[in-house]
Design an enzyme around this catalytic site. Structure first.
Site, PDB file in Angstrom:
ATOM      1  N   ARG A 262     -16.613   1.348 -15.683  1.00 31.96           N
ATOM      2  CA  ARG A 262     -15.222   0.873 -16.246  1.00 31.96           C
ATOM      3  C   ARG A 262     -14.691  -0.306 -15.473  1.00 31.96           C
ATOM      4  O   ARG A 262     -14.641  -0.360 -14.321  1.00 31.96           O
ATOM      5  CB  ARG A 262     -14.125   2.030 -16.316  1.00 31.96           C
ATOM      6  CG  ARG A 262     -14.896   2.989 -17.655  1.00 31.96           C
ATOM      7  CD  ARG A 262     -13.641   4.138 -17.764  1.00 31.96           C
ATOM      8  NE  ARG A 262     -14.428   5.209 -18.616  1.00 31.96           N
ATOM      9  CZ  ARG A 262     -13.737   6.112 -19.047  1.00 31.96           C
ATOM     10  NH1 ARG A 262     -12.272   6.556 -18.764  1.00 31.96           N
ATOM     11  NH2 ARG A 262     -14.511   7.183 -19.937  1.00 31.96           N
ATOM     12  N   ARG A 277      -9.302   6.492  -9.623  1.00 36.14           N
ATOM     13  CA  ARG A 277      -9.556   5.354 -10.649  1.00 36.14           C
ATOM     14  C   ARG A 277     -10.662   4.221  -9.970  1.00 36.14           C
ATOM     15  O   ARG A 277     -10.416   3.452  -9.194  1.00 36.14           O
ATOM     16  CB  ARG A 277      -8.450   4.668 -11.073  1.00 36.14           C
ATOM     17  CG  ARG A 277      -8.447   3.783 -12.235  1.00 36.14           C
ATOM     18  CD  ARG A 277      -7.143   3.058 -12.588  1.00 36.14           C
ATOM     19  NE  ARG A 277      -6.130   3.979 -12.979  1.00 36.14           N
ATOM     20  CZ  ARG A 277      -5.592   4.447 -14.075  1.00 36.14           C
ATOM     21  NH1 ARG A 277      -6.440   4.552 -14.771  1.00 36.14           N
ATOM     22  NH2 ARG A 277      -4.852   5.490 -14.172  1.00 36.14           N
ATOM     23  N   GLU A 349      -4.875  13.653 -15.335  1.00 40.29           N
ATOM     24  CA  GLU A 349      -5.689  13.778 -16.324  1.00 40.29           C
ATOM     25  C   GLU A 349      -7.140  14.114 -15.812  1.00 40.29           C
ATOM     26  O   GLU A 349      -7.505  13.362 -14.832  1.00 40.29           O
ATOM     27  CB  GLU A 349      -5.802  12.868 -17.288  1.00 40.29           C
ATOM     28  CG  GLU A 349      -6.934  12.943 -18.377  1.00 40.29           C
ATOM     29  CD  GLU A 349      -7.131  11.452 -18.875  1.00 40.29           C
ATOM     30  OE1 GLU A 349      -8.306  11.340 -19.487  1.00 40.29           O
ATOM     31  OE2 GLU A 349      -6.230  10.439 -18.836  1.00 40.29           O
ATOM     32  N   SER A 352     -10.399  14.584 -21.564  1.00 35.59           N
ATOM     33  CA  SER A 352      -9.614  14.127 -22.921  1.00 35.59           C
ATOM     34  C   SER A 352     -10.709  14.917 -24.008  1.00 35.59           C
ATOM     35  O   SER A 352     -11.806  14.394 -24.034  1.00 35.59           O
ATOM     36  CB  SER A 352      -9.422  12.638 -22.975  1.00 35.59           C
ATOM     37  OG  SER A 352      -8.315  12.344 -22.959  1.00 35.59           O
ATOM     38  N   ARG A 391     -12.876  13.367 -10.333  1.00 33.34           N
ATOM     39  CA  ARG A 391     -11.734  13.775 -10.544  1.00 33.34           C
ATOM     40  C   ARG A 391     -11.452  15.471 -10.125  1.00 33.34           C
ATOM     41  O   ARG A 391     -10.630  16.120  -9.475  1.00 33.34           O
ATOM     42  CB  ARG A 391     -10.886  13.691 -11.736  1.00 33.34           C
ATOM     43  CG  ARG A 391     -10.581  12.124 -11.978  1.00 33.34           C
ATOM     44  CD  ARG A 391      -9.569  11.890 -12.929  1.00 33.34           C
ATOM     45  NE  ARG A 391      -9.229  10.511 -12.825  1.00 33.34           N
ATOM     46  CZ  ARG A 391      -8.216   9.679 -13.603  1.00 33.34           C
ATOM     47  NH1 ARG A 391      -7.174  10.579 -14.271  1.00 33.34           N
ATOM     48  NH2 ARG A 391      -8.052   8.682 -13.529  1.00 33.34           N
TER      49      ARG A 391
END
Length: 426
Positions: A262, A277, A349, A352, A391
């Site tokens: 990403r 991130r 988070e 999801s 994460r």
């Protein structure tokens, strides 16, 4: 992608739903584009019908030896043939304009999704576990990893720039153990089929799951025009693109452990320290392909599968129902799992899980046929992280930190660590 027929029948519902997502009303503009498309199609059909009729009339005129009428009809047919290519181009333009507008339209939230603007309006569905209790000071993962000598951001930056990490030794093994634990859990206990799929895909695959055309800046593109996947959702969901499935074979459940890529466009200044991130990270993805009747129940099931990963690791987390303004582009309803990070003194988070209705099924033209039914229906799709490995590594490091700076290995990971029970500085 939404159905233009549904939009024509429910313009007010569409605009109100878009309003809850922070988007402008577009039903009038979409209907106008569809009116143009219909008008051009009708004009072309009328021209084709007249050309065919005139061609038959020529034969009749010649049979009656009416040369004047035959010549006039021939001229009319010739004129239609000359004019039709321009109208055909108008048809292609009108269709493309409508499809482009529809492709940029987000999905419609379910009625039970809380209305809100951003993450501050998300609702806690449930809380699992408790915060760790200890006497020593909590630390962030990058402090722990650097103190162990097994997490190096400077060397990663030398190799690739910012938002990359080099892990070495036992910490690298712990990351690998987490990924293996997740994929084994989902395949042996949760009924998912493991898939090894490409990491580079064509435009059509990105379009099918909703990354293109709207989110191109969030992606990495190769020199030959392919895209690096931002998540294995892209490949797993597109396995059924263009296919017609039997309803009896549904649901299909796929999982894959892959790197994700990403660009993190728009995240400048956010989470710049550490590996929270990243441009590249490992993730265990879950995807379900199902029918309309089973999708909601499948969403609850998938979320429970992702939650089980965190439960087995003994991590404190909460399950959030995302509000309308915080959901992803393709989702109708989303649960976020937020794990407790002692070093940040906050929930972050880690997964999801979304149900998308037939939104992606339409984009992929993936359909199913019910038993004894002739009509085809678009498949319903779901996707979720089960979970993000990087994460999860951060969560294990921060929650299992000992006073001396070592990390205790959670019991669930011991079979993957070769007998190692604790990570210490060499």
């Amino acid at each position: 992608m939404l159905d233009i027929k549904w939009i024509r029948d429910n313009p007010d519902i569409l605009d109100e739903a878009l309003k809850t997502r922070g988007a402008e009303p577009v039903s009038a503009a979409l209907i106008a584009l569809d009116d143009t498309r219909r008008s051009v199609i009708q004009k072309l059909q009328d021209m084709q019908s007249r050309r065919n009729a005139a061609s038959k009339e020529i034969g009749a005129a010649m049979a009656q030896k009416n040369a004047e009428l035959a010549d006039r009809l021939k001229a009319e047919v010739a004129d239609l043939k000359d004019t039709m290519p321009a109208v055909e181009q108008d048809e292609r333009t009108a269709i493309a304009a409508l499809e482009d507008a529809l492709s940029r339209l987000p999905n419609i939230p379910f009625e039970d999704v809380p209305v809100g603007k951003d993450e501050h309006d998300n609702v806690v569905a449930r809380v699992t576990g408790e915060k760790p209790r200890w006497n020593h000071q909590a630390k962030e993962h990058f402090e722990i990893g650097e103190a162990l000598g097994m997490m190096d951001f400077d060397r990663a930056s030398k190799l690739s720039g910012s938002r990359f990490t080099v892990l070495t030794g036992q910490l690298a093994r712990l990351e690998r153990a987490l990924g293996q634990f997740m994929i084994d859990l989902h395949t042996t206990e949760h009924g998912y089929t493991e898939v090894s799929s490409p990491l580079m895909v064509r435009d059509e695959a990105m379009f099918g799951t909703g990354q293109l055309p709207k989110f191109a800046e969030d992606l990495f593109r190769t020199t030959d025009g392919r895209w690096l996947i931002p998540t294995a959702e892209v490949t797993l969901t597109n396995l059924v693109s263009g296919e017609i499935l039997d309803q009896e074979t549904l649901p299909l459940r796929f999982t894959a452990l892959t790197p994700s890529f990403r660009s993190e466009a728009g995240s400048a200044g956010r989470d710049t320290r550490g590996m929270l991130r990243q441009h590249q990270f490992w993730k265990c993805e879950l995807v379900s392909i199902t029918d309309a009747e089973s999708a909601v129940a499948e969403h609850e099931r998938m979320t429970a599968c992702a939650e089980e990963v965190l439960k087995r690791l003994g991590l404190h987390f909460r399950t959030m129902t995302l509000c309308t303004g915080d959901m992803g582009f393709s989702a109708r309803k989303t649960y976020d799992l937020e794990v407790w990070l002692p070093g940040q003194d906050a929930f972050r988070e880690i997964s999801s899980c979304s149900v998308c209705g037939d939104f992606q099924g339409r984009r992929m033209n993936a359909r199913y046929r019910g038993k004894d039914e002739k009509a085809l229906k678009f498949v319903h799709t779901l996707n979720g992280s089960g979970t993000a490995v990087g994460r999860c590594l951060i969560a294990v490091m921060e929650n299992y930190l000992e006073e001396d700076g070592s990390i205790t290995i959670p019991d669930a990971l011991l079979p993957y660590m070769g007998g190692l029970k604790k990570i210490e500085r060499a």
